[in-house]
Design a protein around this motif. Sequence first.
Motif, PDB file in Angstrom:
ATOM      1  N   TRP A 280      -0.293  -3.218 -14.213  1.00 19.45           N
ATOM      2  CA  TRP A 280       0.633  -2.296 -13.568  1.00 19.45           C
ATOM      3  C   TRP A 280       1.347  -2.936 -12.386  1.00 19.45           C
ATOM      4  N   VAL A 281       2.620  -2.658 -12.258  1.00 21.76           N
ATOM      5  CA  VAL A 281       3.440  -3.115 -11.133  1.00 21.76           C
ATOM      6  C   VAL A 281       3.620  -1.942 -10.168  1.00 21.76           C
ATOM      7  N   ASP A 282       3.324  -2.177  -8.904  1.00 21.29           N
ATOM      8  CA  ASP A 282       3.505  -1.161  -7.867  1.00 21.29           C
ATOM      9  C   ASP A 282       5.002  -1.057  -7.572  1.00 21.29           C
ATOM     10  N   ILE A 283       5.629  -0.040  -8.145  1.00 16.53           N
ATOM     11  CA  ILE A 283       7.087   0.086  -8.049  1.00 16.53           C
ATOM     12  C   ILE A 283       7.530   0.371  -6.623  1.00 16.53           C
ATOM     13  N   THR A 284       6.789   1.214  -5.915  1.00 17.91           N
ATOM     14  CA  THR A 284       7.179   1.547  -4.542  1.00 17.91           C
ATOM     15  C   THR A 284       7.248   0.296  -3.682  1.00 17.91           C
ATOM     16  N   ARG A 285       6.238  -0.551  -3.794  1.00 18.98           N
ATOM     17  CA  ARG A 285       6.228  -1.775  -2.989  1.00 18.98           C
ATOM     18  C   ARG A 285       7.093  -2.875  -3.592  1.00 18.98           C
ATOM     19  N   GLN A 286       7.441  -2.771  -4.857  1.00 24.07           N
ATOM     20  CA  GLN A 286       8.444  -3.682  -5.427  1.00 24.07           C
ATOM     21  C   GLN A 286       9.789  -3.436  -4.748  1.00 24.07           C
ATOM     22  N   ASP A 287      10.092  -2.159  -4.514  1.00 26.02           N
ATOM     23  CA  ASP A 287      11.358  -1.782  -3.891  1.00 26.02           C
ATOM     24  C   ASP A 287      11.317  -1.872  -2.370  1.00 26.02           C
ATOM     25  N   ILE A 288      10.149  -1.564  -1.789  1.00 27.30           N
ATOM     26  CA  ILE A 288       9.993  -1.540  -0.327  1.00 27.30           C
ATOM     27  C   ILE A 288       8.836  -2.474   0.012  1.00 27.30           C
ATOM     28  N   PRO A 289       9.062  -3.786  -0.040  1.00 28.51           N
ATOM     29  CA  PRO A 289       7.949  -4.733   0.038  1.00 28.51           C
ATOM     30  C   PRO A 289       7.300  -4.864   1.408  1.00 28.51           C
TER      31      PRO A 289
ATOM     32  N   ALA B  30      10.592  14.120   4.894  1.00 26.32           N
ATOM     33  CA  ALA B  30      11.045  15.405   5.429  1.00 26.32           C
ATOM     34  C   ALA B  30      10.294  16.583   4.820  1.00 26.32           C
ATOM     35  N   ALA B  31       9.845  16.445   3.571  1.00 26.62           N
ATOM     36  CA  ALA B  31       9.159  17.557   2.904  1.00 26.62           C
ATOM     37  C   ALA B  31       7.824  17.883   3.562  1.00 26.62           C
ATOM     38  N   ARG B  32       7.244  16.919   4.272  1.00 23.83           N
ATOM     39  CA  ARG B  32       5.985  17.165   4.989  1.00 23.83           C
ATOM     40  C   ARG B  32       6.202  18.171   6.109  1.00 23.83           C
ATOM     41  N   GLY B  33       7.450  18.319   6.550  1.00 26.98           N
ATOM     42  CA  GLY B  33       7.763  19.240   7.629  1.00 26.98           C
ATOM     43  C   GLY B  33       8.336  20.570   7.172  1.00 26.98           C
ATOM     44  N   TRP B  34       8.372  20.821   5.874  1.00 28.37           N
ATOM     45  CA  TRP B  34       8.857  22.103   5.369  1.00 28.37           C
ATOM     46  C   TRP B  34       7.884  23.223   5.701  1.00 28.37           C
ATOM     47  N   GLU B  35       8.337  24.455   5.547  1.00 29.62           N
ATOM     48  CA  GLU B  35       7.485  25.603   5.830  1.00 29.62           C
ATOM     49  C   GLU B  35       6.292  25.645   4.888  1.00 29.62           C
ATOM     50  N   GLN B  36       5.122  25.867   5.451  1.00 31.11           N
ATOM     51  CA  GLN B  36       3.859  25.895   4.696  1.00 31.11           C
ATOM     52  C   GLN B  36       3.761  24.688   3.755  1.00 31.11           C
ATOM     53  N   PRO B  37       3.763  23.483   4.337  1.00 28.98           N
ATOM     54  CA  PRO B  37       3.880  22.273   3.516  1.00 28.98           C
ATOM     55  C   PRO B  37       2.560  21.826   2.909  1.00 28.98           C
ATOM     56  N   SER B  38       2.660  20.977   1.919  1.00 27.53           N
ATOM     57  CA  SER B  38       1.531  20.148   1.508  1.00 27.53           C
ATOM     58  C   SER B  38       1.327  19.080   2.574  1.00 27.53           C
ATOM     59  N   ASP B  39       0.126  18.490   2.600  1.00 26.72           N
ATOM     60  CA  ASP B  39      -0.084  17.369   3.522  1.00 26.72           C
ATOM     61  C   ASP B  39       0.414  16.048   2.933  1.00 26.72           C
ATOM     62  N   HIS B  40       0.926  16.103   1.704  1.00 26.81           N
ATOM     63  CA  HIS B  40       1.531  14.939   1.053  1.00 26.81           C
ATOM     64  C   HIS B  40       3.048  15.111   0.988  1.00 26.81           C
ATOM     65  N   ALA B  41       3.751  14.000   0.940  1.00 29.87           N
ATOM     66  CA  ALA B  41       5.193  14.004   0.721  1.00 29.87           C
ATOM     67  C   ALA B  41       5.490  13.469  -0.682  1.00 29.87           C
ATOM     68  N   PRO B  42       6.567  13.927  -1.298  1.00 32.22           N
ATOM     69  CA  PRO B  42       6.930  13.414  -2.619  1.00 32.22           C
ATOM     70  C   PRO B  42       7.368  11.950  -2.556  1.00 32.22           C
ATOM     71  N   VAL B  43       7.042  11.221  -3.612  1.00 30.97           N
ATOM     72  CA  VAL B  43       7.455   9.821  -3.763  1.00 30.97           C
ATOM     73  C   VAL B  43       8.354   9.729  -4.982  1.00 30.97           C
ATOM     74  N   PHE B  44       9.508   9.078  -4.835  1.00 37.23           N
ATOM     75  CA  PHE B  44      10.524   9.011  -5.881  1.00 37.23           C
ATOM     76  C   PHE B  44      10.728   7.584  -6.386  1.00 37.23           C
ATOM     77  N   ALA B  45      11.179   7.473  -7.614  1.00 32.49           N
ATOM     78  CA  ALA B  45      11.693   6.216  -8.169  1.00 32.49           C
ATOM     79  C   ALA B  45      12.627   6.552  -9.330  1.00 32.49           C
ATOM     80  N   THR B  46      13.594   5.663  -9.555  1.00 32.98           N
ATOM     81  CA  THR B  46      14.542   5.838 -10.657  1.00 32.98           C
ATOM     82  C   THR B  46      14.369   4.677 -11.631  1.00 32.98           C
ATOM     83  N   PHE B  47      14.446   4.999 -12.924  1.00 27.28           N
ATOM     84  CA  PHE B  47      14.317   4.006 -13.978  1.00 27.28           C
ATOM     85  C   PHE B  47      15.572   4.032 -14.856  1.00 27.28           C
ATOM     86  N   ASP B  48      16.141   2.867 -15.116  1.00 29.96           N
ATOM     87  CA  ASP B  48      17.291   2.731 -16.022  1.00 29.96           C
ATOM     88  C   ASP B  48      16.800   2.109 -17.304  1.00 29.96           C
ATOM     89  N   LEU B  49      16.646   2.929 -18.335  1.00 27.34           N
ATOM     90  CA  LEU B  49      16.080   2.447 -19.596  1.00 27.34           C
ATOM     91  C   LEU B  49      16.983   2.836 -20.777  1.00 27.34           C
TER      92      LEU B  49
END
Length: 262
Positions: free
Chosen positions: A189-198, A243-262
């Motif tokens: 497995w390749v860590d995509i988040t750290r591939q993009d944000i090393p 920013a989602a961590r600061g929404w009303e009645q938030p989760s303690d996690h924030a969403p993580v995104f990635a885009t794939f061109d396939l």
Amino acid sequence: MSFTLATWNINSVRLREPIVCKLLEEEAPDVLCLQECKSPVDKIPMERFHALGYTHMVARGQKGYNGVAILSKIPMIEAGAEDHANLGHARHIAGKLENGVTIHNFYVPAGGDKPDREINEKFGQKLDYLTDMRDAFRADAPEKAILVGDLNIAPREDDVWDHKKLLKIVSHTPVEIEHLAQVQDAGKWVDITRQDIPDGLLYSWWSYRAKDWDEADKGRRLDHVWATPDISASAHSSRVMRAARGWEQPSDHAPVFATFDL
């Protein structure tokens, strides 16, 4: 086909239905993987999600605990669910998109408070779960696959706010990091988040215990997006939506995104 994926430990999909809908409306990922849904599948509030275009879902659930779901705008069929370490927990679901990509959504056990399996059963369960994941990927090497979820481990020194202080804290102990590395190696497995944000500090979780989580910024990167080498080069635009961590009645996690061109 280009698609954007997000992963988010929502900490109760029914309680936090409003902010799930906010994310779907404002960010509109093609696929949203949720963990810790804390709901039987038939109680997941699909009506509003469906109205927003998320007409496909695969999920595993249980009352009050755990639970994983994948919501998709893209046609998707279920591709399996594993009960690693035979815990009887709803911690994995896989969906296969119409382009042939399989998405694995995991919620790895948190592991309790003490990093010692002799006195803390939950820590042993976490290590056993990771070992079973490793063995599964060794036995059946994944191809054209993405793995996401709350893996409950921050593996790198810059994935936590203070590496030295957290070395004996569950989620950043050397034994957990080694177990996670074995899972990653087993599937190549390749860590995509750290591939993009090393480089640099990067977090996806901030404790509810902090009076001002944003100012204190004592975070950890517990949420991950990985991909197999055959599609990893197609990934880009990774980000943590802090920013989602600061929404009303938030989760303690924030969403993580990635885009794939396939």
